[in-house]
Motif scaffolding. Structure first.
Motif, PDB file in Angstrom:
ATOM      1  N   TYR A   1       0.712  -1.099   0.086  1.00 51.10           N
ATOM      2  CA  TYR A   1       0.148  -0.225   0.044  1.00 51.10           C
ATOM      3  C   TYR A   1       0.906   1.353   0.052  1.00 51.10           C
ATOM      4  CZ  TYR A   1      -3.129   3.262   2.040  1.00 51.10           C
ATOM      5  OH  TYR A   1      -3.885   4.472   2.481  1.00 51.10           O
ATOM      6  N   GLU A   2       1.752   1.227   0.899  1.00 56.37           N
ATOM      7  CA  GLU A   2       2.830   2.294   0.776  1.00 56.37           C
ATOM      8  C   GLU A   2       3.503   2.513  -0.423  1.00 56.37           C
ATOM      9  OE1 GLU A   2       2.948   4.823   3.184  1.00 56.37           O
ATOM     10  OE2 GLU A   2       1.529   3.476   4.389  1.00 56.37           O
ATOM     11  N   TYR A   3       4.060   1.416  -0.934  1.00 55.09           N
ATOM     12  CA  TYR A   3       4.801   1.341  -2.242  1.00 55.09           C
ATOM     13  C   TYR A   3       3.821   1.896  -3.350  1.00 55.09           C
ATOM     14  CZ  TYR A   3       6.378  -0.447  -6.903  1.00 55.09           C
ATOM     15  OH  TYR A   3       7.027  -0.225  -7.947  1.00 55.09           O
ATOM     16  N   TRP A   4       2.418   1.849  -3.448  1.00 55.18           N
ATOM     17  CA  TRP A   4       1.765   2.084  -4.415  1.00 55.18           C
ATOM     18  C   TRP A   4       1.442   3.519  -4.517  1.00 55.18           C
ATOM     19  CZ3 TRP A   4       2.115   0.560  -9.323  1.00 55.18           C
ATOM     20  CH2 TRP A   4       2.364  -0.526  -9.663  1.00 55.18           C
ATOM     21  N   LYS A   5       1.353   3.995  -2.925  1.00 57.10           N
ATOM     22  CA  LYS A   5       0.895   5.293  -2.806  1.00 57.10           C
ATOM     23  C   LYS A   5       2.161   6.312  -3.603  1.00 57.10           C
ATOM     24  CE  LYS A   5       0.468   6.807   1.505  1.00 57.10           C
ATOM     25  NZ  LYS A   5       0.335   6.566   3.012  1.00 57.10           N
ATOM     26  N   GLU A   6       3.301   5.743  -3.020  1.00 61.09           N
ATOM     27  CA  GLU A   6       4.379   6.475  -3.505  1.00 61.09           C
ATOM     28  C   GLU A   6       4.405   6.494  -4.913  1.00 61.09           C
ATOM     29  OE1 GLU A   6       8.828   6.015  -2.346  1.00 61.09           O
ATOM     30  OE2 GLU A   6       7.795   6.097  -0.384  1.00 61.09           O
ATOM     31  N   GLU A   7       4.288   5.387  -5.664  1.00 55.94           N
ATOM     32  CA  GLU A   7       4.511   5.084  -7.045  1.00 55.94           C
ATOM     33  C   GLU A   7       3.472   6.063  -7.909  1.00 55.94           C
ATOM     34  OE1 GLU A   7       6.962   3.249  -7.898  1.00 55.94           O
ATOM     35  OE2 GLU A   7       6.566   2.601  -9.958  1.00 55.94           O
ATOM     36  N   ARG A   8       2.296   5.987  -7.416  1.00 56.19           N
ATOM     37  CA  ARG A   8       1.127   6.715  -8.075  1.00 56.19           C
ATOM     38  C   ARG A   8       1.588   8.201  -8.112  1.00 56.19           C
ATOM     39  NH1 ARG A   8      -0.089   5.393 -12.000  1.00 56.19           N
ATOM     40  NH2 ARG A   8      -1.838   6.862 -11.905  1.00 56.19           N
ATOM     41  N   MET A   9       2.064   8.577  -6.886  1.00 51.21           N
ATOM     42  CA  MET A   9       2.482  10.073  -6.811  1.00 51.21           C
ATOM     43  C   MET A   9       3.481  10.424  -7.653  1.00 51.21           C
ATOM     44  SD  MET A   9       0.640  12.162  -5.378  1.00 51.21           S
ATOM     45  CE  MET A   9       1.561  13.820  -5.173  1.00 51.21           C
ATOM     46  N   LYS A  10       4.658   9.594  -8.027  1.00 51.37           N
ATOM     47  CA  LYS A  10       5.734   9.769  -8.925  1.00 51.37           C
ATOM     48  C   LYS A  10       5.050  10.033 -10.364  1.00 51.37           C
ATOM     49  CE  LYS A  10       9.306   6.669  -7.010  1.00 51.37           C
ATOM     50  NZ  LYS A  10       9.666   5.582  -7.216  1.00 51.37           N
ATOM     51  N   TRP A  11       4.250   9.295 -10.579  1.00 52.20           N
ATOM     52  CA  TRP A  11       3.554   9.166 -11.819  1.00 52.20           C
ATOM     53  C   TRP A  11       2.833  10.577 -12.182  1.00 52.20           C
ATOM     54  CZ3 TRP A  11      -1.536   9.602 -13.879  1.00 52.20           C
ATOM     55  CH2 TRP A  11      -1.839   9.057 -15.188  1.00 52.20           C
ATOM     56  N   HIS A  12       2.272  11.106 -11.142  1.00 52.87           N
ATOM     57  CA  HIS A  12       1.428  12.315 -11.253  1.00 52.87           C
ATOM     58  C   HIS A  12       2.543  13.311 -11.579  1.00 52.87           C
ATOM     59  CE1 HIS A  12      -2.633  11.164 -10.954  1.00 52.87           C
ATOM     60  NE2 HIS A  12      -2.308  10.593  -9.798  1.00 52.87           N
ATOM     61  N   LEU A  13       3.559  13.521 -10.833  1.00 51.25           N
ATOM     62  CA  LEU A  13       4.523  14.417 -10.784  1.00 51.25           C
ATOM     63  C   LEU A  13       5.547  14.318 -12.109  1.00 51.25           C
ATOM     64  CD1 LEU A  13       5.601  14.451  -6.922  1.00 51.25           C
ATOM     65  CD2 LEU A  13       4.014  15.930  -8.071  1.00 51.25           C
ATOM     66  N   ALA A  14       5.532  13.271 -12.627  1.00 50.03           N
ATOM     67  CA  ALA A  14       6.281  13.203 -13.745  1.00 50.03           C
ATOM     68  C   ALA A  14       5.786  13.829 -14.982  1.00 50.03           C
ATOM     69  CB  ALA A  14       6.622  11.497 -14.253  1.00 50.03           C
ATOM     70  N   LEU A  15       4.517  14.332 -15.032  1.00 50.35           N
ATOM     71  CA  LEU A  15       3.822  15.174 -15.911  1.00 50.35           C
ATOM     72  C   LEU A  15       4.214  16.497 -15.824  1.00 50.35           C
ATOM     73  CD1 LEU A  15       0.286  13.414 -15.923  1.00 50.35           C
ATOM     74  CD2 LEU A  15       2.079  13.251 -17.643  1.00 50.35           C
ATOM     75  N   GLY A  16       4.920  16.751 -14.825  1.00 49.44           N
ATOM     76  CA  GLY A  16       5.348  18.017 -14.762  1.00 49.44           C
ATOM     77  C   GLY A  16       4.363  19.159 -13.910  1.00 49.44           C
ATOM     78  N   ILE A  17       3.430  18.847 -13.398  1.00 47.75           N
ATOM     79  CA  ILE A  17       2.607  19.640 -12.704  1.00 47.75           C
ATOM     80  C   ILE A  17       3.211  19.587 -11.337  1.00 47.75           C
ATOM     81  CG2 ILE A  17       0.137  19.976 -11.572  1.00 47.75           C
ATOM     82  CD1 ILE A  17      -0.851  18.188 -14.022  1.00 47.75           C
ATOM     83  N   PRO A  18       3.290  20.809 -10.814  1.00 47.95           N
ATOM     84  CA  PRO A  18       3.979  20.950  -9.586  1.00 47.95           C
ATOM     85  C   PRO A  18       3.238  20.445  -8.233  1.00 47.95           C
ATOM     86  CG  PRO A  18       3.629  23.277 -10.376  1.00 47.95           C
ATOM     87  CD  PRO A  18       3.117  22.272 -11.161  1.00 47.95           C
ATOM     88  N   THR A  19       4.151  19.861  -7.128  1.00 48.31           N
ATOM     89  CA  THR A  19       3.889  19.089  -6.166  1.00 48.31           C
ATOM     90  C   THR A  19       2.633  19.899  -5.349  1.00 48.31           C
ATOM     91  OG1 THR A  19       6.100  18.817  -5.891  1.00 48.31           O
ATOM     92  CG2 THR A  19       4.561  17.932  -4.137  1.00 48.31           C
TER      93      THR A  19
END
Ligand code: ATP
Length: 508
Positions: A283-301
């Protein structure tokens, strides 16, 4: 743009004007909360799907993708709990005749209290300057503490009432909090009622005893009922995941806010099957992985935040929303849920078929636990479009509307534009277009002044414009104009494809 409501209206109008999204059946005055994607919208949507599918299925060797049918055996929805519990509590205002979700009214009230706390903190920060200790302030300021206590109390009462299905208590809470209808301003409410969100239909002819079927309200169940098929035919070992993109249908009570809340929408879901006891880690892994996916699009944190659930669904032992700052505020974009063995367990019980996994490492058989990531494709679309929409005043004082869409997701990648419609420039332009079209979705345009053509491409988010001028005929070079900076540079024709491919590459 100061007014966020105004900005949202402009985005909706822009989506229509430039062929991204149309109201469904518009010539018949539209169908509420159903939308069609136009020529540019369909491309953007496909690119988002492609990015998600690749990130899940191609970049994770332990995940495979499937495509299950929308119709499923009705017993699936009984087992999953949707027939009995996929309800929203609704309430009507007697004066405005407007219908609301009771839980949303309460959540909005809580959000206002949270806002008050944040305002108090920001005010103190200004007052104390560098010496400000925010953590200490939050722990000790009486006004902040009082609001924190109020929020905790509301949440506790609301969750208890909802869990016990005591709808009278929810109404009492709404009245006690003094929540008024935003339209009429009155507190004249009806009782709270439960409303099942599934659409249903009949399969087969009525004469030979048709059976009731549902339009799936989530894609996940198609994965659960196929879990063993995939595990066996794919010879998968735990942990492994199954991904799927597909339509889902919900008869939403309050469907406003454009494609944020639709009655027919698309989901991108992935169920990750793990050993019991290892689910929290995953669960922790996927939470992090999905946030990375979003941030890779260049939308600021700063436009994202995570919200751990207070009230857990009947199937979950941990759940988080990844929220995005839409033009109307922070709202759920994606959910990551630790669903335990609830679904597989329920299907095993209702179907009478074993859904256990034999673990060759431990020599045990068990029903796997599941961690799910679930994102609405249309919400992702809205997040991208609403972040990308920008009105700019240029150096010469003129205005442009530009969609700063991440280049990899942009509907059209390259526009091929002869400077003038004469002297052999269109022919050269066509020749370039005919080669480039095999690499990217391109558009050829030779009407209107070049400036107007640039603006049209900016408005649909095309990252690169290739301009053919007289020099092109002499030395086989063109100018490449970059959408965001509007900078132009001269490059050889034979390098266009590799330069564009390099610049639009996206890696999570
Ligand atoms: P909400 O609380 O906003 O109704 P939910 O918690 O019911 O959403 P889930 O059941 O977790 O949503 O569905 C997973 C994802 O599907 C959501 O994060 C959202 O992106 C998307 N989604 C759900 N309902 C809709 C809808 N009516 N229109 C568009 N997307 C939706």
């Amino acid at each position: 743009m100061a007014n966020t409501e105004d900005r949202f209206k402009k985005i909706i109008a822009h989506c229509k004007e430039y062929g991204f999204i149309f109201q469904s059946s518009e010539i018949y005055d539209g169908l509420s909360a159903v939308y069609d994607y136009g020529q540019n919208g369909a491309e953007l949507k496909n690119n988002i799907k492609d990015y998600w599918w690749k990130s899940m299925v191609q970049y994770h060797e332990d995940i495979v993708g499937i495509d299950a049918a929308i119709f499923m055996h009705p017993a699936v929805w009984k087992a999953s709990g949707h027939v009995d519990a996929f309800n929203d509590p609704l309430i009507d205002n007697k004066d405005s005749k407007k219908r609301y979700r009771a839980d949303v009214l309460i959540e909005e009230h809580v959000a206002k209290l949270e806002e008050k706390i944040e305002k108090e903190v920001r005010k103190a920060e200004k007052r104390f300057g560098d010496t400000f200790d925010e953590a200490m302030f939050r722990k000790t300021n009486p006004r902040v503490l009082a609001n924190i206590e109020k929020i905790a109390d509301i949440n506790k009462r609301f969750v208890k009432a909802l869990e016990a299905d005591r709808l009278g208590e929810i109404k009492a809470l709404i009245e006690e909090l003094g929540i008024a209808c935003p339209v009429s301003g009155s507190r004249n409410w009806t009782d709270v009622r439960q409303f099942n969100l599934m659409f249903s239909s009949q399969m087969g002819s009525l004469n030979d005893g048709a059976s009731q079927v549902y339009l799936r309200p989530e894609t996940a169940q198609g994965i659960f009922v196929n879990y063993l098929n995939v595990q066996k035919t794919g010879r998968k070992k735990l942990p492994f995941g199954i991904a799927q993109i597909g339509k889902a249908f919900r008869n939403e009570i309050v469907a406003r806010q454009f494609v944020f809340r639709m009655r027919e929408f698309e989901q991108m879901e992935m169920q990750f099957f793990v050993r019991p006891g290892e689910e929290k880690e995953w669960y922790e892994y996927w939470k992090e992985e999905r946030m990375k996916w979003h941030l890779a699009l260049g939308i600021p944190t700063k436009h994202f935040r995570v919200h751990e659930h207070e009230k857990l669904a009947h199937y979950a032992n941990a759940a988080v929303d990844i929220e995005f700052e839409f033009p109307f505020g922070f709202r759920e974009l994606e959910g990551v849920h630790s669903r335990t063995d609830f679904d597989l367990g329920a299907h095993q019980k209702h179907s009478g078929k074993k859904l256990q996994y034999f673990d060759p490492e431990t020599n045990e058989s068990y029903v796997p636990y599941v961690v799910e990531t679930s994102i609405g494709l249309d919400r992702m679309f809205l997040a991208i479009v609403s972040h990308a929409y920008n009105e700019e005043t240029l150096e010469d004082g003129s205005q442009r509307v530009v969609m700063n869409i991440t280049p990899a997701l942009a509907p059209i990648k390259v526009a091929v534009l002869p400077l003038m419609k004469k002297d052999g420039l269109p022919e050269k332009g066509r020749e370039i277009f005919d080669t480039l079209k095999y690499d990217f979705l391109c558009q050829y345009e030779d009407k209107d002044a070049i400036g107007r053509r640039y603006r049209r491409q900016d408005a649909i988010g095309t990252p690169y414009c290739i301009t053919i001028d007289h020099q092109t005929l002499e030395d086989n070079t063109v100018t490449i104009r970059e959408r965001d900076t509007m900078q132009q540079e001269r490059i050889p024709v034979e390098k266009i494809s590799s330069i564009v491919a390099d610049r639009i590459r996206l890696r999570p």
